[in-house]
Scaffold this motif. Structure first.
Motif, PDB file in Angstrom:
ATOM      1  N   SER A 259       0.852  -1.193   0.000  1.00  0.00           N
ATOM      2  CA  SER A 259       0.000   0.000   0.000  1.00  0.00           C
ATOM      3  C   SER A 259       0.893   1.250   0.000  1.00  0.00           C
ATOM      4  O   SER A 259       2.104   1.166   0.248  1.00  0.00           O
ATOM      5  CB  SER A 259      -0.887   0.011   1.246  1.00  0.00           C
ATOM      6  N   TRP A 260       0.290   2.406  -0.246  1.00  0.00           N
ATOM      7  CA  TRP A 260       1.047   3.659  -0.184  1.00  0.00           C
ATOM      8  C   TRP A 260       1.636   3.843   1.206  1.00  0.00           C
ATOM      9  O   TRP A 260       2.796   4.264   1.349  1.00  0.00           O
ATOM     10  CB  TRP A 260       0.166   4.855  -0.556  1.00  0.00           C
ATOM     11  N   THR A 261       0.863   3.560   2.243  1.00  0.00           N
ATOM     12  CA  THR A 261       1.341   3.705   3.618  1.00  0.00           C
ATOM     13  C   THR A 261       2.549   2.805   3.858  1.00  0.00           C
ATOM     14  O   THR A 261       3.567   3.248   4.414  1.00  0.00           O
ATOM     15  CB  THR A 261       0.213   3.369   4.620  1.00  0.00           C
ATOM     16  N   ASP A 262       2.461   1.553   3.425  1.00  0.00           N
ATOM     17  CA  ASP A 262       3.580   0.621   3.587  1.00  0.00           C
ATOM     18  C   ASP A 262       4.795   1.074   2.783  1.00  0.00           C
ATOM     19  O   ASP A 262       5.938   0.976   3.247  1.00  0.00           O
ATOM     20  CB  ASP A 262       3.185  -0.793   3.153  1.00  0.00           C
ATOM     21  N   TYR A 263       4.551   1.574   1.584  1.00  0.00           N
ATOM     22  CA  TYR A 263       5.641   2.020   0.722  1.00  0.00           C
ATOM     23  C   TYR A 263       6.433   3.141   1.398  1.00  0.00           C
ATOM     24  O   TYR A 263       7.661   3.082   1.499  1.00  0.00           O
ATOM     25  CB  TYR A 263       5.082   2.489  -0.626  1.00  0.00           C
ATOM     26  N   TYR A 264       5.726   4.173   1.872  1.00  0.00           N
ATOM     27  CA  TYR A 264       6.424   5.300   2.506  1.00  0.00           C
ATOM     28  C   TYR A 264       7.090   4.887   3.806  1.00  0.00           C
ATOM     29  O   TYR A 264       8.158   5.402   4.162  1.00  0.00           O
ATOM     30  CB  TYR A 264       5.472   6.486   2.692  1.00  0.00           C
ATOM     31  N   SER A 265       6.515   3.942   4.516  1.00  0.00           N
ATOM     32  CA  SER A 265       7.146   3.414   5.716  1.00  0.00           C
ATOM     33  C   SER A 265       8.466   2.730   5.367  1.00  0.00           C
ATOM     34  O   SER A 265       9.471   2.872   6.081  1.00  0.00           O
ATOM     35  CB  SER A 265       6.197   2.440   6.425  1.00  0.00           C
ATOM     36  N   GLN A 266       8.483   1.984   4.261  1.00  0.00           N
ATOM     37  CA  GLN A 266       9.707   1.324   3.798  1.00  0.00           C
ATOM     38  C   GLN A 266      10.783   2.365   3.474  1.00  0.00           C
ATOM     39  O   GLN A 266      11.950   2.191   3.838  1.00  0.00           O
ATOM     40  CB  GLN A 266       9.434   0.477   2.551  1.00  0.00           C
ATOM     41  N   VAL A 267      10.400   3.428   2.775  1.00  0.00           N
ATOM     42  CA  VAL A 267      11.363   4.470   2.402  1.00  0.00           C
ATOM     43  C   VAL A 267      11.930   5.123   3.662  1.00  0.00           C
ATOM     44  O   VAL A 267      13.142   5.349   3.773  1.00  0.00           O
ATOM     45  CB  VAL A 267      10.722   5.526   1.473  1.00  0.00           C
ATOM     46  N   GLU A 268      11.068   5.412   4.634  1.00  0.00           N
ATOM     47  CA  GLU A 268      11.535   6.020   5.881  1.00  0.00           C
ATOM     48  C   GLU A 268      12.455   5.078   6.651  1.00  0.00           C
ATOM     49  O   GLU A 268      13.463   5.515   7.226  1.00  0.00           O
ATOM     50  CB  GLU A 268      10.343   6.438   6.738  1.00  0.00           C
ATOM     51  N   THR A 269      12.146   3.795   6.648  1.00  0.00           N
ATOM     52  CA  THR A 269      13.001   2.817   7.312  1.00  0.00           C
ATOM     53  C   THR A 269      14.379   2.782   6.653  1.00  0.00           C
ATOM     54  O   THR A 269      15.409   2.724   7.346  1.00  0.00           O
ATOM     55  CB  THR A 269      12.350   1.419   7.299  1.00  0.00           C
ATOM     56  N   LEU A 270      14.406   2.830   5.324  1.00  0.00           N
ATOM     57  CA  LEU A 270      15.681   2.873   4.599  1.00  0.00           C
ATOM     58  C   LEU A 270      16.464   4.135   4.980  1.00  0.00           C
ATOM     59  O   LEU A 270      17.669   4.068   5.244  1.00  0.00           O
ATOM     60  CB  LEU A 270      15.452   2.822   3.090  1.00  0.00           C
ATOM     61  N   ALA A 271      15.788   5.277   5.044  1.00  0.00           N
ATOM     62  CA  ALA A 271      16.444   6.540   5.393  1.00  0.00           C
ATOM     63  C   ALA A 271      17.067   6.461   6.782  1.00  0.00           C
ATOM     64  O   ALA A 271      18.207   6.909   6.989  1.00  0.00           O
ATOM     65  CB  ALA A 271      15.440   7.688   5.322  1.00  0.00           C
ATOM     66  N   VAL A 272      16.357   5.887   7.726  1.00  0.00           N
ATOM     67  CA  VAL A 272      16.870   5.751   9.091  1.00  0.00           C
ATOM     68  C   VAL A 272      18.058   4.791   9.120  1.00  0.00           C
ATOM     69  O   VAL A 272      19.071   5.051   9.790  1.00  0.00           O
ATOM     70  CB  VAL A 272      15.748   5.295  10.056  1.00  0.00           C
TER      71      VAL A 272
END
Length: 188
Positions: A11-24
């Motif tokens: 989902s969009w929510t999961d996608y952005y969560s993945q990107v934020e996890t990568l950034a961290v």
């Protein structure tokens, strides 16, 4: 939600969560970089978000290896002629990002392409993806999920590959009409 061994629906929510996890994950590694190169199309959104978070210039390398129905057929790998970037030169410490590594060939050849075209600027390159499949010939430096079963990943923006501008316009007209009807109803 996933179908075992075949599909991963994001989902969009999961996608952005993945990107934020990568950034961290990149931040917590302590590595400092001064350029982001995203592989288009899959790495565009990731590169955009990371360049905003890190206040770092973004360069785009267009690469295509899939086509056919729903972009699920592997074709020959094609690169753009050059990078698109707003800086005069490529940075010396480059973070290369994409959405996933499936076979890993695109990421591996992208690193080779960058080295052959811009190697005189580059001191170090590292890679980051959201999904790292066990079928990949290369292991990225940073990744959010390792996928041992190599599912086909359905990302939220792929719906735009299955609709035409005309169909989108029709859908918007229907939505506008429905919203208009809701506004015309008296309040309870």
């Amino acid at each position: 939600m996933t179908k075992p061994d075949t599909d991963l629906y994001v989902s969009w929510t999961d996608y952005y969560s993945q990107v934020e996890t990568l950034a961290v994950q990149i931040y917590e590694s302590g590595w400092t970089f001064n350029q982001i190169v995203c592989l288009a199309k899959g790495g565009l959104r990731i590169g955009d978000i990371l360049c905003r978070l890190y206040d770092c210039p973004l360069a785009i390398l267009a690469a295509a290896s899939y086509g056919g129905q729903h972009n699920q057929e592997r074709h020959g790998l094609v690169f753009s002629r050059d990078l698109t970037m707003t800086t005069a030169n490529l940075g010396s410490h480059v973070l290369v990002v994409d959405d996933l590594v499936d076979s890993g060939i695109t990421l591996e050849r992208s690193l080779q392409w960058l080295t052959s075209h811009y190697g005189f600027y580059i001191e170090e390159m590292r890679t980051g993806v959201l999904w790292y499949k066990s079928t990949s010939v290369i292991q990225p430096n940073y990744y959010v999920d390792f996928l041992d079963n190599s599912p086909w990943i359905h990302q939220p923006f792929e719906s735009y590959e299955r609709i035409t501008p005309q169909q989108l316009a029709q859908r918007h007209q229907i939505q506008k009409a429905a919203n208009s009807l809701d506004c015309d109803r008296p309040s309870a």
